[in-house]
Design an enzyme around this catalytic site. Structure first.
Site, PDB file in Angstrom:
ATOM      1  N   GLU A 157       0.819  -1.211   0.000  1.00  0.00           N
ATOM      2  CA  GLU A 157       0.000   0.000   0.000  1.00  0.00           C
ATOM      3  C   GLU A 157       0.854   1.264   0.000  1.00  0.00           C
ATOM      4  O   GLU A 157       0.597   2.204  -0.752  1.00  0.00           O
ATOM      5  CB  GLU A 157      -0.926   0.056   1.220  1.00  0.00           C
ATOM      6  CG  GLU A 157      -1.856  -1.105   1.369  1.00  0.00           C
ATOM      7  CD  GLU A 157      -1.302  -2.168   2.309  1.00  0.00           C
ATOM      8  OE1 GLU A 157      -0.169  -2.657   2.088  1.00  0.00           O
ATOM      9  OE2 GLU A 157      -2.009  -2.512   3.265  1.00  0.00           O
TER      10      GLU A 157
ATOM     11  N   CYS B 262      -0.245   1.520   7.233  1.00  0.00           N
ATOM     12  CA  CYS B 262      -0.796   1.742   5.895  1.00  0.00           C
ATOM     13  C   CYS B 262      -2.120   2.500   5.945  1.00  0.00           C
ATOM     14  O   CYS B 262      -2.363   3.388   5.125  1.00  0.00           O
ATOM     15  CB  CYS B 262      -0.957   0.409   5.170  1.00  0.00           C
ATOM     16  SG  CYS B 262       0.643  -0.376   4.825  1.00  0.00           S
TER      17      CYS B 262
END
Length: 157
Positions: free
Chosen positions: A63, A94
């Site tokens: 991510e 993330c």
């Protein structure tokens, strides 16, 4: 002539299929198979997989790498019209990056009951104490995403 799937309007399941393909690339260098895409206005602007083992970088989650690439591609840290599609529920790091980038929506496959920050343990997307909220769609091709992880860890035992 066929259209490039990165520039057509794909649904969540079709986008997750692309993320799954990206996740599989992580195993070539011993990384946990997690793949992520950033989609803006129906176009995949970034696609990455975990690279922690490859780069010896604890922050090299799929991510984060995809968010960095997307911001570079559009020339802005604000990903206000973006959807992040990821095979595993984002962790707090993330999810924090997603929140800070002002992402509009997250789509994930497998839930992460040990570190999930988009509904399992925490929910950064709907916490009113934070300055930005984002929509979450969970369980898209969830069994397939979970199998990638289960198979990877079974092979390492």
């Amino acid at each position: 002539m066929s259209e490039n799937p990165a520039t057509t309007s794909l649904d969540d399941a079709e986008l997750m299929a692309l993320a799954i393909t990206e996740a599989k690339a992580a195993t070539a260098h011993g990384d946990v198979p997690v793949g992520a895409l950033v989609v803006i206005d129906g176009e995949v602007v970034a696609s990455r997989h975990n690279e922690r083992e490859l780069t010896s970088d604890p922050t090299a989650h799929a991510e984060l790498l995809a968010i960095r690439d997307a911001a570079a591609a559009i020339g802005s840290w604000r990903l206000t019209n973006a959807t992040v599609v990821v095979t595993l529920e984002p962790c707090p790091m993330c999810a924090g990056a997603i929140q800070q980038a002002r992402v509009e929506r997250v789509v994930f496959g497998a839930a992460d009951m040990k570190a999930g920050a988009c509904g399992s343990l925490y929910h950064f997307g709907t916490d009113p104490r934070l300055n930005h909220e984002f929509e979450v769609q969970h369980g898209v091709r969830g069994e397939e995403c979970a199998s990638l992880l289960t198979d990877f860890f079974a092979a390492r035992r």
